[in-house]
Design an enzyme around this catalytic site. Structure first.
Site, PDB file in Angstrom:
ATOM      1  N   GLN A  69      53.858 -65.333  -8.822  1.00 16.65           N
ATOM      2  CA  GLN A  69      53.272 -65.380  -9.582  1.00 16.65           C
ATOM      3  C   GLN A  69      53.688 -64.423 -10.407  1.00 16.65           C
ATOM      4  OE1 GLN A  69      49.733 -63.249  -9.717  1.00 16.65           O
ATOM      5  NE2 GLN A  69      48.399 -64.731 -10.370  1.00 16.65           N
TER       6      GLN A  69
ATOM      7  N   TYR B 123      43.865 -59.212 -16.938  1.00 16.37           N
ATOM      8  CA  TYR B 123      45.939 -58.989 -17.613  1.00 16.37           C
ATOM      9  C   TYR B 123      45.855 -59.620 -18.620  1.00 16.37           C
ATOM     10  CZ  TYR B 123      45.506 -56.864 -12.812  1.00 16.37           C
ATOM     11  OH  TYR B 123      45.225 -55.809 -12.177  1.00 16.37           O
TER      12      TYR B 123
ATOM     13  N   ARG C 165      46.822 -69.416 -12.891  1.00 14.54           N
ATOM     14  CA  ARG C 165      46.075 -68.901 -12.590  1.00 14.54           C
ATOM     15  C   ARG C 165      44.680 -68.359 -13.503  1.00 14.54           C
ATOM     16  NH1 ARG C 165      44.391 -64.771  -7.631  1.00 14.54           N
ATOM     17  NH2 ARG C 165      42.878 -65.800  -6.441  1.00 14.54           N
TER      18      ARG C 165
ATOM     19  N   CYS D 228      38.997 -60.765   8.065  1.00 18.57           N
ATOM     20  CA  CYS D 228      39.044 -59.556   6.917  1.00 18.57           C
ATOM     21  C   CYS D 228      37.386 -59.484   6.707  1.00 18.57           C
ATOM     22  CB  CYS D 228      39.167 -60.689   5.194  1.00 18.57           C
ATOM     23  SG  CYS D 228      38.743 -59.140   3.708  1.00 18.57           S
TER      24      CYS D 228
ATOM     25  N   CYS E  34      36.868 -55.176   2.804  1.00 20.73           N
ATOM     26  CA  CYS E  34      36.129 -53.273   2.699  1.00 20.73           C
ATOM     27  C   CYS E  34      36.625 -52.787   1.553  1.00 20.73           C
ATOM     28  CB  CYS E  34      36.267 -52.862   4.181  1.00 20.73           C
ATOM     29  SG  CYS E  34      37.855 -52.995   4.057  1.00 20.73           S
TER      30      CYS E  34
ATOM     31  N   ALA F 167      38.126 -46.625  16.486  1.00 22.64           N
ATOM     32  CA  ALA F 167      39.403 -46.612  17.085  1.00 22.64           C
ATOM     33  C   ALA F 167      39.370 -45.897  18.244  1.00 22.64           C
ATOM     34  CB  ALA F 167      39.239 -44.270  16.452  1.00 22.64           C
TER      35      ALA F 167
HETATM   36  C1  LIG Z   1      45.777 -56.333  -3.067  1.00 22.09           C
HETATM   37  C2  LIG Z   1      45.900 -57.151  -3.412  1.00 22.09           C
HETATM   38  C3  LIG Z   1      46.339 -57.574  -4.670  1.00 22.09           C
HETATM   39  C4  LIG Z   1      46.243 -58.411  -5.063  1.00 22.09           C
HETATM   40  N1  LIG Z   1      47.405 -59.462  -5.851  1.00 22.09           N
HETATM   41  C5  LIG Z   1      46.332 -60.180  -6.830  1.00 22.09           C
HETATM   42  C6  LIG Z   1      48.061 -60.862  -7.864  1.00 22.09           C
HETATM   43  O1  LIG Z   1      49.001 -60.198  -7.318  1.00 22.09           O
HETATM   44  N2  LIG Z   1      47.964 -61.088  -8.120  1.00 22.09           N
HETATM   45  C7  LIG Z   1      46.403 -62.064  -8.440  1.00 22.09           C
HETATM   46  O2  LIG Z   1      46.099 -63.533  -9.166  1.00 22.09           O
HETATM   47  N3  LIG Z   1      45.268 -61.688  -7.808  1.00 22.09           N
HETATM   48  C8  LIG Z   1      45.106 -60.591  -6.779  1.00 22.09           C
HETATM   49  N4  LIG Z   1      44.877 -60.693  -6.101  1.00 22.09           N
HETATM   50  C9  LIG Z   1      43.677 -61.125  -6.193  1.00 22.09           C
HETATM   51  C10 LIG Z   1      42.905 -61.927  -5.219  1.00 22.09           C
HETATM   52  O3  LIG Z   1      44.426 -62.966  -5.322  1.00 22.09           O
HETATM   53  C11 LIG Z   1      41.795 -62.649  -5.141  1.00 22.09           C
HETATM   54  O4  LIG Z   1      41.298 -63.065  -5.850  1.00 22.09           O
HETATM   55  C12 LIG Z   1      40.512 -61.966  -4.497  1.00 22.09           C
HETATM   56  O5  LIG Z   1      40.957 -60.763  -3.453  1.00 22.09           O
HETATM   57  C13 LIG Z   1      39.299 -62.230  -3.872  1.00 22.09           C
HETATM   58  O6  LIG Z   1      39.779 -63.414  -2.870  1.00 22.09           O
HETATM   59  P1  LIG Z   1      40.031 -62.987  -1.323  1.00 22.09           P
HETATM   60  O7  LIG Z   1      38.832 -63.312  -0.914  1.00 22.09           O
HETATM   61  O8  LIG Z   1      40.748 -64.786  -0.565  1.00 22.09           O
HETATM   62  O9  LIG Z   1      40.935 -62.141  -1.104  1.00 22.09           O
HETATM   63  C14 LIG Z   1      44.847 -59.165  -5.020  1.00 22.09           C
HETATM   64  C15 LIG Z   1      43.707 -58.791  -4.095  1.00 22.09           C
HETATM   65  C16 LIG Z   1      43.952 -57.941  -3.560  1.00 22.09           C
HETATM   66  C17 LIG Z   1      42.797 -56.795  -2.884  1.00 22.09           C
END
Ligand SMILES: Cc1cc2nc3c(=O)[nH]c(=O)nc-3n(C[C@H](O)[C@H](O)[C@H](O)COP(=O)(O)O)c2cc1C
Length: 705
Positions: A106, A189, A237, A358, A361, A409
Site C-alpha cells: 500500500q 491521509y 482503499r 483480537c 484493545c 499474567a
Molecule cells: C497497527 C495498525 C496499523 C494499521 N496500518 C494501516 C495501514 O498502513 N493502512 C491502512 O489502510 N490501514 C491501516 N490500519 C487500519 C486497518 O487496516 C483496519 O482498517 C482497522 O484496524 C480495522 O480493521 P481490523 O478490525 O481488522 O483491525 C492499521 C490499523 C492498525 C491497528
C-alpha cells in the site's frame, strides 16, 4: 478440495491477472518496524511471512511512503522512494510468495497526518487538525506546551511532483516482485485529504466538485498505469463513510468505486472513517463484528471488480456468511492477524476454538507502539515484534513452576512455561481463572475481553497445567517449586478517610462481578454484584473506575467520577477514551449503534474525597482546597495498587520468586501478558534471582552466582 465448513472463505478469486487461493486478505497494516531509512529488515519479513504461513491468501503490506522526506505515517514505516530499497522489498515479497500468498504494497503519503516530519506538513488545504487517535498527533513536551503542527496547502507544482513519486514508488514495488499495488486513500491521509469534501477546501482544479477532488487520485492512477502497465493489478482503499459532518458519505463512495472501475482498477478495499472520527477508523472494543460490512455490500451492488471489506472481522462463521451472501468478495483483517497470524489455517482445519481472537484493545498495536513512535506490538500475542516467541525453545531441563494467581499474567506465564515443557501449577484464590479480565468483560461493549480470558483458560487446560482453586499458598506450601511467580494482580486501595467502611462504600470489583450463570467457567458460589443506588460516586482513575462508570452509565445511573488527575483516564488508549468520553456525554462512537446513556457522566478532576457521611454526602476537595458536596447512595472505590503483600515473606523463605503483572506494577492487559510471556521464556531448572530480584537463567559458561 472444497472446504466443507467454509466453502466460500476457501474458494479462489481472480483479481485482475492475479489468482488468490482464498478470500482472506490482510488489510494494510503499518507495523512501523522497518529500518530508520524505510528499508525492509528481518522483523518486517518475519511478520509478513508468518501471516503467509498462516494461510492468508492476499497480504497487503501497510502504508509505505513514496517520499519519506515530506511524509512518514509512522516514524519507521516502509519506504519505496529510492531504487536501493528494491532488493529489501523483493525479499519481503519472496517471503510471502514462499507460502503461497499473493501480495501488494500500500502506497501512502500521510500529508497533514505525518508522524515525521512534524512541521510544515503538506495537505490539500491548511485544515486545522484535532485528531486524538492519529499516530501523527500533537507532540506534548515535558513543559506541557502542546506543539501544534503547521499544515499548509500543497502548491500545484508539489502536487505534480508527488504524483510522479507515487508512480515511481508503485513501479519499485512491481520491480520487487509484488503482485499488486494499493493506494491508501482512506483515514484522512493525503489522498483522502484531496478526496474528502470535509478537508479539501481548494478552489483550483484539485478541489471543488467531485471530479476536482478526485483529480489527484486519478492522476496518480494514470501515472502508475503508465509506469507499471494497465494489467498490473491496482487497488484503492478508501472509507465507505467518513463519519463526519461534511465528509464523504456512502453515495459518493459508490461513485468513486464506479470511477475507479472505469479507470481499470482491479479492486476496491472499503474501510471507514477519517481521523476526526477515530472510532470508525480504529473500531475499539465496543464495535460489533462486521459493523462496516454494509458499505462494501453497497459498493458491490454497483461494480464488477473485487470488493474487500474489513473492520472487526474475527469469526470465520461470520466471514463465511457475508461472502456466501455476496456482500463482499474478500474479508479483510488487520488486528486479527496481529493477534493470530494463523487464523486462516485454524479456520480451514476446523480449529476455530484455537483462534486467539483480537479483542480490539488497541493497546499493543497502537497506544504503546505506533502512537508513541515505536514498532508494533500486541497486547495478547507476545510474538509480535519479538521473534523469541516464534522460535520457542524447549527448556533444557524441565522444572516445577508454581504460579500464584490465574489472571492474564499468571495464565500467560503458565502457557509459555508449559509449552517449554515445565510442570506448572496455578494457585487461584477464587473459583475461576481470568483475574481482572473478568471485570472488564461484564461492561456493555467490552465483552471481547472474555475472548482472551477463555482462550487462555482453554490453552492452560490443553497444556495440562494443574489449577488449584480457592488456594492461597504460604511459603511452606511452595518449597518444592523451582520457581514461584507472584501474579496476584492489583487490589483496591482503601484510603483511611472517615466513612470508608460504611456499608454503601463498595469496590469496582463488587460492581463488575459477572452474573452470567450460563458461563461454562462460572463457579456456582460466586458472590452477586453489588446493588448500586441511582446516584453513584466513583473514586479513582483506573480501568476499574472507567469500567464501573460505563456499566453504571449504561444502566441509567447518575455517575460522578472523582479523580486526582487533571482529566479522567488520560492513561487510556486514546481511541477508546474518545469513544468513552462521547458516551459519557450521552453520545456515541462514530458508526456505533450501542444504547446511549440517559444521564451524562460528571467528572470532577484535580480532586479527592475527604470524607463520606452516613447520609451519603461525599465531601470532595480540589487541589486548590475548594470543597464541594456530592450526594451518592453508593460510593465505588477504584484506586488500585499492587497486591504484593506476600512477596517479602516468599523472598525471605529463600524461594526464587518474581512478581509479574499488576502485582509488580499496575498496568493493563499488555503489561500482564508481556510479563507472563517473558518470565515463561526465562524459566529453566537452576534459574535464580539477580541483584535486581529478577529471574535469570542461561548465564554464559563460567559465570556462576
Ligand atoms: C497497527 C495498525 C496499523 C494499521 N496500518 C494501516 C495501514 O498502513 N493502512 C491502512 O489502510 N490501514 C491501516 N490500519 C487500519 C486497518 O487496516 C483496519 O482498517 C482497522 O484496524 C480495522 O480493521 P481490523 O478490525 O481488522 O483491525 C492499521 C490499523 C492498525 C491497528
Amino acid at each position: 478440495m472444497k472446504n466443507k465448513k467454509y466453502p466460500a472463505l476457501f474458494s479462489p478469486i481472480q483479481i485482475g491477472n492475479m489468482t488468490v487461493s482464498n478470500r482472506i486478505a490482510m488489510v494494510p497494516t503499518d507495523i512501523s518496524s522497518a529500518n530508520a531509512d524505510g528499508s525492509v529488515n528481518r522483523r518486517v519479513i518475519t511478520y509478513h511471512e508468518e501471516v503467509a504461513k498462516g494461510g492468508t491468501g492476499f497480504i497487503i503490506v501497510g502504508a509505505t511512503t513514496p517520499d519519506k522526506l515530506t511524509g512518514r505515517p509512522t516514524v519507521t514505516c516502509l519506504a519505496a522512494d529510492e531504487d536501493p530499497l528494491i532488493p529489501g522489498l523483493a525479499h519481503l515479497a519472496e517471503g510471502m510468495h514462499r507460502y503461497g500468498a499473493k501480495c501488494a504494497v500500500q502506497i501512502q503519503h500521510p500529508g497533514r497526518q505525518a508522524a515525521w516530519p512534524r512541521k510544515n506538513l503538506m495537505s490539500a488545504s491548511d485544515h486545522v487538525l484535532d485528531v486524538p487517535g492519529s499516530a501523527g498527533h500533537e507532540v506534548i513536551y515535558a513543559e506541557s506546551i502542546a506543539q501544534g503542527k503547521s499544515i499548509r496547502a500543497m502548491t500545484v507544482e508539489e502536487i505534480y511532483d508527488l504524483i510522479e513519486k507515487f508512480g515511481e514508488a508503485a513501479w519499485r514495488v512491481q520491480q520487487a516482485g509484488f503482485d499488486s499495488v494499493e493506494l491508501h486513500a482512506a483515514h484522512g491521509y493525503l489522498i483522502a485529504q484531496f478526496m474528502s469534501p470535509f478537508v479539501n477546501k481548494r478552489n483550483d482544479r484539485f478541489g471543488g466538485s467531485f471530479m476536482g477532488r478526485m483529480r489527484f487520485t486519478m492522476e496518480i492512477v494514470s501515472r502508475i498505469q503508465m509506469k507499471c502497465g494497465k494489467d498490473f493489478p491496482l487497488g484503492i482503499r478508501y472509507s465507505g463513510d467518513e463519519w463526519i459532518e461534511g465528509g464523504r458519505r456512502l453515495d459518493e463512495t459508490v461513485r468513486v468505486a464506479k470511477l475507479m472501475e472505469e479507470m481499470g482498477l482491479a479492486y476496491v478495499d472499503i474501510t471507514a472513517g477519517i481521523f476526526e472520527s477515530p472510532g470508525a477508523v480504529m473500531d475499539p472494543m465496543y464495535y460489533p463484528e462486521g459493523w462496516n460490512t454494509y458499505t462494501a455490500a453497497e459498493v458491490k451492488k454497483n461494480v464488477e471488480i473485487a470488493v474487500i471489506t474489513s473492520h472487526s472481522l474475527r469469526n470465520p462463521d461470520y466471514c463465511e456468511k457475508i461472502l456466501a451472501e455476496g456482500k463482499t468478495d474478500m474479508v479483510g483483517m488487520c488486528r486479527q492477524l496481529i493477534a493470530d497470524p494463523y487464523w486462516a489455517n485454524k479456520a480451514r482445519t476446523g480449529k476455530k476454538k484455537e483462534i486467539r481472537r483480537c479483542i480490539s484493545c488497541l493497546v499493543g498495536c497502537w497506544q504503546e507502539s505506533l502512537m508513541i513512535k515505536r514498532d508494533m506490538r500486541c497486547a495478547i500475542n507476545p510474538a509480535i515484534g519479538d521473534e523469541r516467541f516464534i522460535h520457542l525453545q524447549p527448556a533444557k531441563k524441565a522444572c516445577k513452576v508454581g504460579i500464584i494467581g490465574g489472571g492474564p499474567a499468571g495464565m500467560e506465564a503458565a502457557r509459555i512455561s508449559a509449552l517449554r515443557g515445565h510442570k506448572v501449577v496455578i494457585f487461584e484464590k477464587s473459583g475461576e481463572l481470568g483475574g481482572a479480565m473478568l471485570y472488564c468483560c461484564t461492561v456493555p461493549g467490552k465483552s471481547k475481553m472474555r475472548w482472551h480470558a477463555d482462550w487462555l483458560r482453554e490453552q492452560v487446560k490443553k497444556l495440562g497445567v494443574q489449577v488449584k482453586y480457592r488456594a492461597e499458598p504460604k511459603a511452606k506450601d511452595l518449597k518444592g517449586f523451582d520457581v514461584v511467580l507472584l501474579a496476584t494482580g492489583g487490589r483496591v486501595a482503601r484510603p483511611e478517610i472517615p466513612g470508608i467502611d460504611l456499608p454503601f462504600v463498595v469496590t469496582f470489583e463488587d460492581v463488575l462481578r459477572c452474573k452470567n450463570s450460563k458461563c461454562e467457567h462460572y463457579p456456582a458460589d460466586k458472590a452477586k454484584p453489588a446493588k448500586c443506588g441511582q446516584n453513584v460516586l466513583i473514586w479513582g482513575d483506573h480501568f476499574g473506575a472507567a469500567d464501573a462508570a460505563e456499566q453504571l452509565g449504561c444502566a441509567g445511573k447518575k455517575v460522578t467520577i472523582v479523580t486526582e488527575n487533571g482529566d479522567f483516564a488520560e492513561w487510556m488508549e486514546p481511541v477508546h477514551r474518545d469513544v468513552m468520553m462521547k458516551r459519557f456525554a450521552c453520545g456515541n462512537g462514530e458508526g456505533l449503534k450501542s444504547k446511549t446513556y440517559k444521564n451524562p457522566v460528571r467528572i470532577i478532576a484535580n480532586s479527592s474525597v475527604l470524607e463520606i457521611d452516613k447520609d451519603g454526602t461525599v465531601v470532595v476537595v480540589s487541589n486548590t482546597f475548594e470543597r464541594c458536596k456530592v450526594k451518592a447512595e453508593t460510593v465505588v472505590l477504584a484506586k488500585v495498587e499492587p497486591n504484593d503483600g506476600t512477596y517479602p515473606k516468599l523472598l525471605d523463605a529463600g524461594l526464587a520468586v518474581v512478581k509479574i503483572g499488576d502485582s509488580k506494577r499496575v498496568r493493563n492487559v499488555r503489561g500482564a501478558v508481556t510479563d507472563g510471556a517473558n518470565v515463561g521464556l526465562t524459566i529453566e531448572a537452576g534459574a535464580t534471582l539477580n541483584a535486581n530480584n529478577e529471574l535469570i537463567s542461561n548465564l554464559p559458561t563460567g559465570i556462576e552466582l
